[in-house]
Scaffold this motif. Structure first.
Motif, PDB file in Angstrom:
ATOM      1  N   SER A  36       0.777  -1.230   0.015  1.00 46.32           N
ATOM      2  CA  SER A  36      -0.065   0.032   0.178  1.00 46.32           C
ATOM      3  C   SER A  36       0.956   1.406  -0.012  1.00 46.32           C
ATOM      4  O   SER A  36       0.476   2.145  -0.402  1.00 46.32           O
ATOM      5  CB  SER A  36      -0.969  -0.055   1.268  1.00 46.32           C
ATOM      6  N   GLY A  37       2.074   1.167   0.551  1.00 45.41           N
ATOM      7  CA  GLY A  37       2.828   2.435   0.601  1.00 45.41           C
ATOM      8  C   GLY A  37       3.755   2.593  -0.745  1.00 45.41           C
ATOM      9  O   GLY A  37       4.565   3.219  -0.650  1.00 45.41           O
ATOM     10  N   VAL A  38       3.515   1.848  -1.599  1.00 41.27           N
ATOM     11  CA  VAL A  38       4.405   1.684  -2.791  1.00 41.27           C
ATOM     12  C   VAL A  38       4.659   3.262  -3.366  1.00 41.27           C
ATOM     13  O   VAL A  38       3.936   4.160  -3.459  1.00 41.27           O
ATOM     14  CB  VAL A  38       3.722   0.995  -4.114  1.00 41.27           C
ATOM     15  N   THR A  82       2.196  -1.701 -11.127  1.00 45.18           N
ATOM     16  CA  THR A  82       1.637  -2.591 -11.760  1.00 45.18           C
ATOM     17  C   THR A  82       0.857  -3.456 -10.594  1.00 45.18           C
ATOM     18  O   THR A  82       1.321  -3.196  -9.311  1.00 45.18           O
ATOM     19  CB  THR A  82       2.570  -3.604 -12.414  1.00 45.18           C
ATOM     20  N   GLY A  83       0.086  -4.342 -10.844  1.00 47.54           N
ATOM     21  CA  GLY A  83      -0.444  -5.422  -9.963  1.00 47.54           C
ATOM     22  C   GLY A  83      -1.962  -4.894  -9.521  1.00 47.54           C
ATOM     23  O   GLY A  83      -1.967  -3.648  -9.164  1.00 47.54           O
ATOM     24  N   MET A  84      -2.841  -5.641  -9.453  1.00 48.85           N
ATOM     25  CA  MET A  84      -4.241  -5.472  -8.824  1.00 48.85           C
ATOM     26  C   MET A  84      -4.234  -5.658  -7.251  1.00 48.85           C
ATOM     27  O   MET A  84      -4.532  -4.507  -6.682  1.00 48.85           O
ATOM     28  CB  MET A  84      -5.189  -6.334  -9.737  1.00 48.85           C
ATOM     29  N   ILE A  89       5.953  -1.512  -7.852  1.00 52.00           N
ATOM     30  CA  ILE A  89       6.852  -0.685  -9.020  1.00 52.00           C
ATOM     31  C   ILE A  89       8.254  -1.316  -9.053  1.00 52.00           C
ATOM     32  O   ILE A  89       8.729  -1.918  -8.194  1.00 52.00           O
ATOM     33  CB  ILE A  89       7.044   0.733  -8.499  1.00 52.00           C
ATOM     34  N   TYR A  90       8.669  -1.067 -10.233  1.00 52.51           N
ATOM     35  CA  TYR A  90      10.009  -1.705 -10.570  1.00 52.51           C
ATOM     36  C   TYR A  90      10.883  -1.021 -11.185  1.00 52.51           C
ATOM     37  O   TYR A  90      10.527  -0.009 -12.019  1.00 52.51           O
ATOM     38  CB  TYR A  90       9.710  -3.236 -11.886  1.00 52.51           C
TER      39      TYR A  90
END
Length: 144
Positions: A36-38, A82-84, A89-90
């Motif tokens: 959640s903190g991405v 990305t990702g649901m 992040i990359y």
């Protein structure tokens, strides 16, 4: 990892413990890469280790880590998520983004100015907290 080691270990929520050995040394920018903190950032300048939820960036010569930290604070990571169920992040994606970087001298001046402002904000926030505590105390004494 324990509470008594010499070197900090960082995770997505910040400092999560200590260890007796370290994996990295020096200035780095920590970026939350999962959850959640991405995209949340931290700046470290010491011996440290990280767990798998973080990327750490160490700039090349002629770049100020602190300047890049402040520049990334204004950076929008949203297009790189990305990702649901669990956002990610990359670096391979956001590492291609361009940031404005003036000369190293200007980077250092800008970073120093922003750091001083940030420190002033911390002092003022602590003062507000102290004044609110004093206000609460005085109000309690008023109604005794």
């Amino acid at each position: 990892m324990s509470a008594t080691g010499s070197y900090p270990v960082y995770g997505a929520t910040g400092l999560i413990g200590y260890t007796d050995s370290y994996a990295h040394n020096g200035e780095s920018i920590l970026i939350v890469k999962d959850g959640s903190g991405v995209g949340s950032l931290s700046y470290v300048n010491d011996h440290f280790s990280v767990i798998g939820t973080l990327n750490y960036l160490t700039p090349k010569e002629k770049y100020s880590s602190l300047y890049l930290y402040y520049a990334l604070m204004a950076f929008n990571f949203t297009p790189y998520i990305t990702g649901m169920a669990i956002p990610h992040i990359y670096f391979k994606d956001y590492g291609k983004a361009k940031l404005f970087c003036p000369s190293i001298e200007k980077q250092i001046r800008i970073a120093s100015l922003l750091h001083n402002i940030e420190q002033k904000l911390v002092v003022e926030q602590n003062l507000i907290t102290s004044l609110n505590a004093q206000k609460s105390y005085l109000l309690r004494m008023l109604f005794i």
